[in-house]
Design a protein around this motif. Structure first.
Motif, PDB file in Angstrom:
ATOM      1  N   ARG A  71       0.831  -0.941   0.095  1.00 51.11           N
ATOM      2  CA  ARG A  71      -0.165   0.113  -0.118  1.00 51.11           C
ATOM      3  C   ARG A  71       0.819   1.138  -0.019  1.00 51.11           C
ATOM      4  O   ARG A  71       0.389   2.261  -0.849  1.00 51.11           O
ATOM      5  CB  ARG A  71      -0.926   0.049   1.388  1.00 51.11           C
ATOM      6  N   THR A  72       2.068   1.166   0.770  1.00 53.63           N
ATOM      7  CA  THR A  72       3.046   2.444   0.781  1.00 53.63           C
ATOM      8  C   THR A  72       3.368   2.679  -0.708  1.00 53.63           C
ATOM      9  O   THR A  72       3.443   3.797  -1.113  1.00 53.63           O
ATOM     10  CB  THR A  72       3.996   2.111   1.757  1.00 53.63           C
ATOM     11  N   VAL A  73       3.952   1.397  -1.548  1.00 51.99           N
ATOM     12  CA  VAL A  73       4.323   1.708  -2.740  1.00 51.99           C
ATOM     13  C   VAL A  73       3.160   2.112  -3.847  1.00 51.99           C
ATOM     14  O   VAL A  73       3.528   3.139  -4.419  1.00 51.99           O
ATOM     15  CB  VAL A  73       5.033   0.411  -3.209  1.00 51.99           C
ATOM     16  N   LEU A  74       2.191   1.514  -3.610  1.00 54.80           N
ATOM     17  CA  LEU A  74       0.907   1.957  -4.073  1.00 54.80           C
ATOM     18  C   LEU A  74       0.753   3.520  -4.087  1.00 54.80           C
ATOM     19  O   LEU A  74       0.323   4.018  -5.136  1.00 54.80           O
ATOM     20  CB  LEU A  74      -0.055   0.872  -4.020  1.00 54.80           C
ATOM     21  N   SER A  75       0.617   3.864  -2.960  1.00 57.98           N
ATOM     22  CA  SER A  75       0.127   5.274  -2.394  1.00 57.98           C
ATOM     23  C   SER A  75       1.222   6.199  -3.433  1.00 57.98           C
ATOM     24  O   SER A  75       0.979   7.311  -3.871  1.00 57.98           O
ATOM     25  CB  SER A  75       0.063   5.558  -1.140  1.00 57.98           C
ATOM     26  N   ALA A  76       2.598   5.807  -3.169  1.00 52.02           N
ATOM     27  CA  ALA A  76       3.596   6.690  -3.836  1.00 52.02           C
ATOM     28  C   ALA A  76       3.320   6.841  -5.238  1.00 52.02           C
ATOM     29  O   ALA A  76       3.425   7.756  -5.911  1.00 52.02           O
ATOM     30  CB  ALA A  76       5.151   6.236  -3.574  1.00 52.02           C
ATOM     31  N   VAL A  77       2.966   5.658  -5.980  1.00 51.15           N
ATOM     32  CA  VAL A  77       2.895   5.558  -7.452  1.00 51.15           C
ATOM     33  C   VAL A  77       1.614   6.324  -7.756  1.00 51.15           C
ATOM     34  O   VAL A  77       1.808   7.227  -8.647  1.00 51.15           O
ATOM     35  CB  VAL A  77       2.855   4.150  -7.759  1.00 51.15           C
ATOM     36  N   ARG A  78       0.728   6.229  -7.075  1.00 52.59           N
ATOM     37  CA  ARG A  78      -0.631   6.987  -7.596  1.00 52.59           C
ATOM     38  C   ARG A  78      -0.419   8.260  -7.051  1.00 52.59           C
ATOM     39  O   ARG A  78      -0.990   9.388  -7.772  1.00 52.59           O
ATOM     40  CB  ARG A  78      -1.920   6.288  -6.609  1.00 52.59           C
ATOM     41  N   THR A  79       0.351   8.821  -6.283  1.00 54.51           N
ATOM     42  CA  THR A  79       0.360  10.256  -5.948  1.00 54.51           C
ATOM     43  C   THR A  79       1.424  10.755  -6.903  1.00 54.51           C
ATOM     44  O   THR A  79       1.254  11.956  -7.176  1.00 54.51           O
ATOM     45  CB  THR A  79       0.838  10.292  -4.328  1.00 54.51           C
ATOM     46  N   TRP A  80       2.418  10.079  -7.364  1.00 50.52           N
ATOM     47  CA  TRP A  80       3.395  10.651  -8.364  1.00 50.52           C
ATOM     48  C   TRP A  80       2.595  10.847  -9.541  1.00 50.52           C
ATOM     49  O   TRP A  80       2.853  11.954 -10.254  1.00 50.52           O
ATOM     50  CB  TRP A  80       4.422   9.513  -8.642  1.00 50.52           C
ATOM     51  N   LEU A  81       1.409   9.785 -10.022  1.00 49.91           N
ATOM     52  CA  LEU A  81       1.108  10.212 -11.198  1.00 49.91           C
ATOM     53  C   LEU A  81      -0.325  11.190 -11.114  1.00 49.91           C
ATOM     54  O   LEU A  81      -0.378  11.777 -12.217  1.00 49.91           O
ATOM     55  CB  LEU A  81       0.283   8.698 -11.677  1.00 49.91           C
TER      56      LEU A  81
END
Length: 159
Positions: A27-37
């Motif tokens: 979830r941490t990595v997913l949140s970073a990916v989504r926030t980057w995009l």
């Protein structure tokens, strides 16, 4: 658009674990990916920056730079727009699942499986470069104590 992918028949992308368990490394990595995009998601609370998410779990500056380079590379080499959810989405997109699974595979030193996943997604000439960037980021995550599990992931496909 009805996007039918060769991933639809692959059992290793079906997930029995909810994508919204807030303390999971995935979830941490997913949140970073989504926030980057999508940094300006109006329904997500607060003005969290993707750098803050990664530094919050202990990533050093070089790991944060590796992540940024990885995301920029993916944006340029993909044949199509990345299949990724909004910051507030509860479903996991196909490309999100591939990124998470590839990181997990590389953290477990399963390079061959990671290479196959990327080869099915990205253009051939881009695979080795992206693999190297994901490997750097996977190692950076391990150094910060963030270890993803290799698991089947429930995926929502673009239509």
């Amino acid at each position: 658009m009805n996007f039918r992918s060769h991933y639809s028949s692959r059992p290793e992308l079906i997930d029995d674990h909810p994508a919204d368990s807030t303390d999971a490394p995935d979830r941490t990595v997913l949140s970073a990916v989504r926030t980057w995009l999508r940094p300006a998601c109006e329904t997500a609370r607060g003005g969290v920056h993707w750098r803050d998410i990664l530094s919050g779990v202990g990533l050093r500056q070089d790991g944060i730079e590796h992540f940024d380079l990885l995301m920029r590379s993916l944006m340029h080499v993909s044949y199509r727009p990345l299949d990724m959810g909004c910051r507030c989405a509860s479903d996991l997109g196909k490309d999100e699942a591939v990124i998470l699974q590839t990181i997990a595979l590389l953290q477990k030193t399963h390079s061959g499986a990671a290479l196959r996943m990327l080869s099915e997604w990205l253009p051939g000439p881009a695979v080795s470069g992206v693999l190297k960037l994901i490997r750097w980021f996977a190692i950076d995550l391990l150094d910060a104590g963030v270890e993803l599990d290799v698991q089947a992931r429930r995926v929502t496909y673009m239509h």
